[in-house]
Scaffold this active site. Structure first.
Site, PDB file in Angstrom:
ATOM      1  N   GLU A   1      -7.660  -8.650  10.518  1.00  0.00           N
ATOM      2  CA  GLU A   1      -6.731  -7.793   9.774  1.00  0.00           C
ATOM      3  C   GLU A   1      -5.280  -8.044  10.179  1.00  0.00           C
ATOM      4  O   GLU A   1      -4.387  -8.037   9.347  1.00  0.00           O
ATOM      5  CB  GLU A   1      -7.080  -6.310   9.948  1.00  0.00           C
ATOM      6  CG  GLU A   1      -8.323  -5.871   9.181  1.00  0.00           C
ATOM      7  CD  GLU A   1      -8.166  -5.989   7.658  1.00  0.00           C
ATOM      8  OE1 GLU A   1      -7.026  -6.030   7.166  1.00  0.00           O
ATOM      9  OE2 GLU A   1      -9.202  -6.074   6.969  1.00  0.00           O
TER      10      GLU A   1
ATOM     11  N   TYR B   1      -2.688   1.300   7.562  1.00  0.00           N
ATOM     12  CA  TYR B   1      -3.638   0.468   6.806  1.00  0.00           C
ATOM     13  C   TYR B   1      -4.663  -0.181   7.740  1.00  0.00           C
ATOM     14  O   TYR B   1      -5.872  -0.115   7.515  1.00  0.00           O
ATOM     15  CB  TYR B   1      -2.899  -0.627   6.004  1.00  0.00           C
ATOM     16  CG  TYR B   1      -3.870  -1.676   5.538  1.00  0.00           C
ATOM     17  CD1 TYR B   1      -4.698  -1.427   4.448  1.00  0.00           C
ATOM     18  CD2 TYR B   1      -4.046  -2.871   6.239  1.00  0.00           C
ATOM     19  CE1 TYR B   1      -5.658  -2.352   4.051  1.00  0.00           C
ATOM     20  CE2 TYR B   1      -5.000  -3.790   5.854  1.00  0.00           C
ATOM     21  CZ  TYR B   1      -5.795  -3.535   4.760  1.00  0.00           C
ATOM     22  OH  TYR B   1      -6.749  -4.433   4.388  1.00  0.00           O
TER      23      TYR B   1
ATOM     24  N   ASP C   1      -4.832  -2.236   0.477  1.00  0.00           N
ATOM     25  CA  ASP C   1      -3.954  -3.401   0.594  1.00  0.00           C
ATOM     26  C   ASP C   1      -3.462  -3.786  -0.804  1.00  0.00           C
ATOM     27  O   ASP C   1      -3.710  -3.085  -1.789  1.00  0.00           O
ATOM     28  CB  ASP C   1      -4.690  -4.561   1.287  1.00  0.00           C
ATOM     29  CG  ASP C   1      -5.834  -5.107   0.433  1.00  0.00           C
ATOM     30  OD1 ASP C   1      -6.097  -4.554  -0.655  1.00  0.00           O
ATOM     31  OD2 ASP C   1      -6.458  -6.099   0.854  1.00  0.00           O
TER      32      ASP C   1
END
Ligand code: SF4
Length: 370
Positions: free
Chosen positions: A55, A138, A156
């Site tokens: 990520e 996020y 996203d």
């Protein structure tokens, strides 16, 4: 549970509820999920370290570029404990070429914190994850959903696009973010102990990347096509709506490629700030509206240097907040010339071991004529 009937070209979307959409999405994911280096086989829970590492790398960088870097990192540092014990220099060197180097510094700081403060185990809540360096809302949500099955939906760019089309969100980004987050959350599967929140999130990510693409989305293959407002209107490609972007002013400067035989003159940038801690050839300041003479005047002073030669053309690079244009000058130093203070000579043959950002790779290639 009953599903809406499938028609080839619906004139209007069939109003589904969130549970139906979530089930359609998961069924599609079970058939079409992408194979990615950080994804375990279907049905297995992902490793938090792999999810976190991927990520962070995927922020502002595509899956294809990230794949080899992810595998290199995993081979060198197989778990967060190992990464937490590495030096920042080694991490920056391994990261070189991926760009956005503050991510590498945060990655290292986060691994150190997990090793030191959490016994090498990632916290399993969004709150705990967000307290770590470099983990924003996020990323915390993505790790919590994918690695720990928490009922949360990370949104996203891919998910923003799918959701804004599905619900025809007219509000432009970034103002629409809270609404899109709220609508995306309705696409989560059941929030019980068997929650497949991580799969729901990854299904939307995959859908956005392979079907609901920015241009020419393949709506005929989309599991949500019966229910998509934008598709029914035929204006899918106009979503998500975007507010006009303000880009920074063009900055200009000069870069100085000085060789001493087979060696190149380099220096290390300050730890803090843009490209902090990375290696570069000496450059002038980078300023808006700087003229060539002012930039050229900031060349490093070395005894016995040949005349500066201005290479034709310029090197351009776009940073997050501004575009940059560098004129490249080259010169040769005599065999025993000492490097000016704060600089050093490195063999050209070992440049790949230096933490060189992409802009410097371009400058050196231009200056040395690679
Ligand atoms: S129907 Fe088309 S526009 Fe709508 S979500 Fe699916 S791929 Fe995207």
């Amino acid at each position: 549970m009953s599903f809406p009937a499938v028609a080839k070209k619906p004139a209007r979307p069939v109003a589904s509820n969130g549970a139906v959409r979530a089930a359609l999405l998961l069924a599609w994911y079970d058939r079409h999920r992408r194979v990615l280096p950080w994804r375990p086989p279907a049905g297995e829970r992902a490793d938090p370290y792999a999810v976190w590492l991927s990520e962070i790398m995927l922020q502002q960088t595509g899956v294809r570029t990230v794949g080899p870097y992810f595998l290199k990192f995993l081979a060198r540092w197989p778990d967060v404990d190992a990464l937490g014990g590495a030096s920042l220099d080694d991490v920056l060197r391994m990261w070189a070429g991926l760009g956005y180097y503050s991510r590498a510094r945060n990655l290292h700081a986060c691994a150190v914190a997990v090793k030191r403060d959490h016994g090498g185990v990632f916290p399993d809540t969004e709150e705990g994850l967000r307290a770590l360096p470099g983990i924003g809302p996020y990323t915390a949500s993505a790790i919590a959903a994918i690695a720990f099955g928490q009922s949360t939906m990370p949104v996203d760019g891919n998910i923003e696009r799918v959701v804004s089309r599905l619900f025809a969100v007219e509000e432009p980004l970034p103002q629409a973010k809270p609404l899109i987050q709220q609508l995306a959350t309705t696409l989560l599967g059941a929030g019980d102990a068997n929650s497949r929140a991580g799969d729901s999130a990854q299904a939307l990510m995959d859908l956005g990347s392979s079907i609901c693409t920015p241009k020419k989305p393949a709506c005929a293959l989309c599991p949500l096509n019966q229910d998509c407002l934008a598709r029914a209107r035929g204006d899918q490609e106009t979503f998500p709506r975007k507010a006009l972007k303000k880009t920074g002013a063009l900055r200009r400067g000069a870069a100085f490629v000085v060789t001493r035989g087979d060696e190149l003159l380099v220096r290390t940038r300050a730890e803090k700030g843009l490209l902090g801690g990375m290696t570069e050839v000496p450059t002038s300041d980078w300023r808006a509206a700087q003229d060539d003479a002012a930039a050229r005047a900031q060349a490093p002073a070395l005894k016995g240097l040949t005349r500066w030669h201005r290479k034709a053309g310029v090197v351009t690079h776009v940073f997050t907040h501004f575009p940059l244009e560098l004129v490249v000058y080259t010169a040769k130093a005599p065999a025993r010339a000492a490097a000016p203070q704060g600089m050093r000579w490195v063999p050209v043959a070992t440049l790949q071991d230096e933490a060189l950002p992409n802009v410097m790779r371009k400058v050196i290639a231009h200056g040395l004529g690679f």
